[in-house]
Design a protein around this motif. Structure first.
Motif, PDB file in Angstrom:
ATOM      1  N   PRO A  56      29.326 -81.291   0.102  1.00  0.00           N
ATOM      2  CA  PRO A  56      28.191 -81.220  -0.826  1.00  0.00           C
ATOM      3  C   PRO A  56      28.269 -79.982  -1.713  1.00  0.00           C
ATOM      4  O   PRO A  56      28.645 -78.907  -1.252  1.00  0.00           O
ATOM      5  CB  PRO A  56      26.979 -81.159   0.099  1.00  0.00           C
ATOM      6  N   GLN A  57      27.939 -80.163  -2.977  1.00  0.00           N
ATOM      7  CA  GLN A  57      27.922 -79.053  -3.926  1.00  0.00           C
ATOM      8  C   GLN A  57      26.498 -78.515  -4.008  1.00  0.00           C
ATOM      9  O   GLN A  57      25.564 -79.284  -4.227  1.00  0.00           O
ATOM     10  CB  GLN A  57      28.400 -79.516  -5.307  1.00  0.00           C
ATOM     11  N   PRO A  58      26.322 -77.211  -3.829  1.00  0.00           N
ATOM     12  CA  PRO A  58      24.969 -76.643  -3.820  1.00  0.00           C
ATOM     13  C   PRO A  58      24.200 -76.910  -5.111  1.00  0.00           C
ATOM     14  O   PRO A  58      24.738 -76.815  -6.207  1.00  0.00           O
ATOM     15  CB  PRO A  58      25.214 -75.142  -3.641  1.00  0.00           C
ATOM     16  N   GLN A  59      22.943 -77.275  -4.929  1.00  0.00           N
ATOM     17  CA  GLN A  59      22.006 -77.525  -6.019  1.00  0.00           C
ATOM     18  C   GLN A  59      20.766 -76.671  -5.781  1.00  0.00           C
ATOM     19  O   GLN A  59      20.677 -75.964  -4.778  1.00  0.00           O
ATOM     20  CB  GLN A  59      21.619 -79.005  -6.060  1.00  0.00           C
ATOM     21  N   HIS A  60      19.807 -76.770  -6.689  1.00  0.00           N
ATOM     22  CA  HIS A  60      18.548 -76.040  -6.559  1.00  0.00           C
ATOM     23  C   HIS A  60      17.399 -77.040  -6.544  1.00  0.00           C
ATOM     24  O   HIS A  60      17.349 -77.959  -7.362  1.00  0.00           O
ATOM     25  CB  HIS A  60      18.378 -75.078  -7.739  1.00  0.00           C
ATOM     26  N   TYR A  61      16.467 -76.842  -5.599  1.00  0.00           N
ATOM     27  CA  TYR A  61      15.291 -77.695  -5.484  1.00  0.00           C
ATOM     28  C   TYR A  61      14.082 -76.786  -5.324  1.00  0.00           C
ATOM     29  O   TYR A  61      14.086 -75.890  -4.471  1.00  0.00           O
ATOM     30  CB  TYR A  61      15.403 -78.642  -4.283  1.00  0.00           C
ATOM     31  N   ALA A  62      13.045 -76.981  -6.149  1.00  0.00           N
ATOM     32  CA  ALA A  62      11.843 -76.139  -6.120  1.00  0.00           C
ATOM     33  C   ALA A  62      10.636 -76.997  -5.770  1.00  0.00           C
ATOM     34  O   ALA A  62      10.486 -78.113  -6.269  1.00  0.00           O
ATOM     35  CB  ALA A  62      11.639 -75.465  -7.473  1.00  0.00           C
ATOM     36  N   PHE A  63       9.759 -76.435  -4.931  1.00  0.00           N
ATOM     37  CA  PHE A  63       8.582 -77.151  -4.445  1.00  0.00           C
ATOM     38  C   PHE A  63       7.344 -76.323  -4.726  1.00  0.00           C
ATOM     39  O   PHE A  63       7.256 -75.162  -4.330  1.00  0.00           O
ATOM     40  CB  PHE A  63       8.715 -77.414  -2.941  1.00  0.00           C
ATOM     41  N   LEU A  64       6.379 -76.941  -5.407  1.00  0.00           N
ATOM     42  CA  LEU A  64       5.115 -76.304  -5.729  1.00  0.00           C
ATOM     43  C   LEU A  64       4.139 -76.569  -4.581  1.00  0.00           C
ATOM     44  O   LEU A  64       3.865 -77.722  -4.249  1.00  0.00           O
ATOM     45  CB  LEU A  64       4.571 -76.862  -7.047  1.00  0.00           C
ATOM     46  N   LEU A  65       3.646 -75.485  -3.963  1.00  0.00           N
ATOM     47  CA  LEU A  65       2.753 -75.560  -2.817  1.00  0.00           C
ATOM     48  C   LEU A  65       1.461 -74.837  -3.135  1.00  0.00           C
ATOM     49  O   LEU A  65       1.449 -73.929  -3.972  1.00  0.00           O
ATOM     50  CB  LEU A  65       3.382 -74.872  -1.596  1.00  0.00           C
ATOM     51  N   ASP A  66       0.387 -75.216  -2.449  1.00  0.00           N
ATOM     52  CA  ASP A  66      -0.818 -74.403  -2.584  1.00  0.00           C
ATOM     53  C   ASP A  66      -0.652 -73.167  -1.691  1.00  0.00           C
ATOM     54  O   ASP A  66       0.333 -73.042  -0.947  1.00  0.00           O
ATOM     55  CB  ASP A  66      -2.082 -75.206  -2.296  1.00  0.00           C
ATOM     56  N   ASP A  67      -1.595 -72.248  -1.767  1.00  0.00           N
ATOM     57  CA  ASP A  67      -1.451 -70.984  -1.041  1.00  0.00           C
ATOM     58  C   ASP A  67      -1.357 -71.181   0.472  1.00  0.00           C
ATOM     59  O   ASP A  67      -0.553 -70.525   1.137  1.00  0.00           O
ATOM     60  CB  ASP A  67      -2.612 -70.040  -1.384  1.00  0.00           C
ATOM     61  N   GLU A  68      -2.158 -72.075   1.018  1.00  0.00           N
ATOM     62  CA  GLU A  68      -2.127 -72.320   2.462  1.00  0.00           C
ATOM     63  C   GLU A  68      -0.798 -72.923   2.896  1.00  0.00           C
ATOM     64  O   GLU A  68      -0.216 -72.528   3.914  1.00  0.00           O
ATOM     65  CB  GLU A  68      -3.286 -73.245   2.839  1.00  0.00           C
ATOM     66  N   GLU A  69      -0.298 -73.882   2.117  1.00  0.00           N
ATOM     67  CA  GLU A  69       0.998 -74.486   2.430  1.00  0.00           C
ATOM     68  C   GLU A  69       2.116 -73.452   2.319  1.00  0.00           C
ATOM     69  O   GLU A  69       3.045 -73.437   3.135  1.00  0.00           O
ATOM     70  CB  GLU A  69       1.281 -75.648   1.472  1.00  0.00           C
ATOM     71  N   PHE A  70       2.035 -72.584   1.298  1.00  0.00           N
ATOM     72  CA  PHE A  70       3.041 -71.535   1.131  1.00  0.00           C
ATOM     73  C   PHE A  70       3.048 -70.629   2.357  1.00  0.00           C
ATOM     74  O   PHE A  70       4.110 -70.321   2.905  1.00  0.00           O
ATOM     75  CB  PHE A  70       2.777 -70.715  -0.136  1.00  0.00           C
TER      76      PHE A  70
END
Length: 122
Positions: A56-70
């Motif tokens: 696998p070739q490294p990729q970037h994945y970003a996830f938007l969370l609320d403060d509690e989830e973060f």
């Protein structure tokens, strides 16, 4: 019809282990296999479909969370002793960022994918 991202394929050496890793950090479940994929669904209906691949070739994945989830996800990152950093590419090791009035942090998954969790986006 508005255009929406529906799914993306994430290549991993072990689809089940990598899907479980991300789901565990984010507090999600891995869905039952769908064909050759191990899906992880996020709240906006997008799935990350993990597929086993030899190199696998490294990729970037970003996830938007609320403060509690973060807070919960960041605690799991720390509990697992994972390296984390404030900036892409590993800058700010052991720190989080405060872009856009929120918080964000990067960490690597078992296949070297740069995962990001953040509470605010531009």
């Amino acid at each position: 019809m508005s255009i929406q991202l529906n799914h993306t394929i994430v290549r991993a050496r072990d689809k089940h282990a990598s899907a479980a890793f991300l789901a565990g950090i984010l507090g999600l479940e891995v869905s039952p296999d769908f064909g050759r994929f191990a899906p992880v669904a996020v709240a906006n209906g997008v799935t990350l479909d993990y597929m086993t691949a030899a190199d696998p070739q490294p990729q970037h994945y970003a996830f938007l969370l609320d403060d509690e989830e973060f807070d919960a996800a960041f605690a799991r990152i720390q509990e697992q002793g994972l390296d984390y950093y404030a900036e892409p590419g590993g800058d700010g090791h052991g720190q989080i960022n405060t872009r856009w009035g929120g918080r964000g942090v990067y960490f690597d998954d078992p296949d070297g994918h740069a995962m990001e969790i953040l509470t605010r986006a531009p």
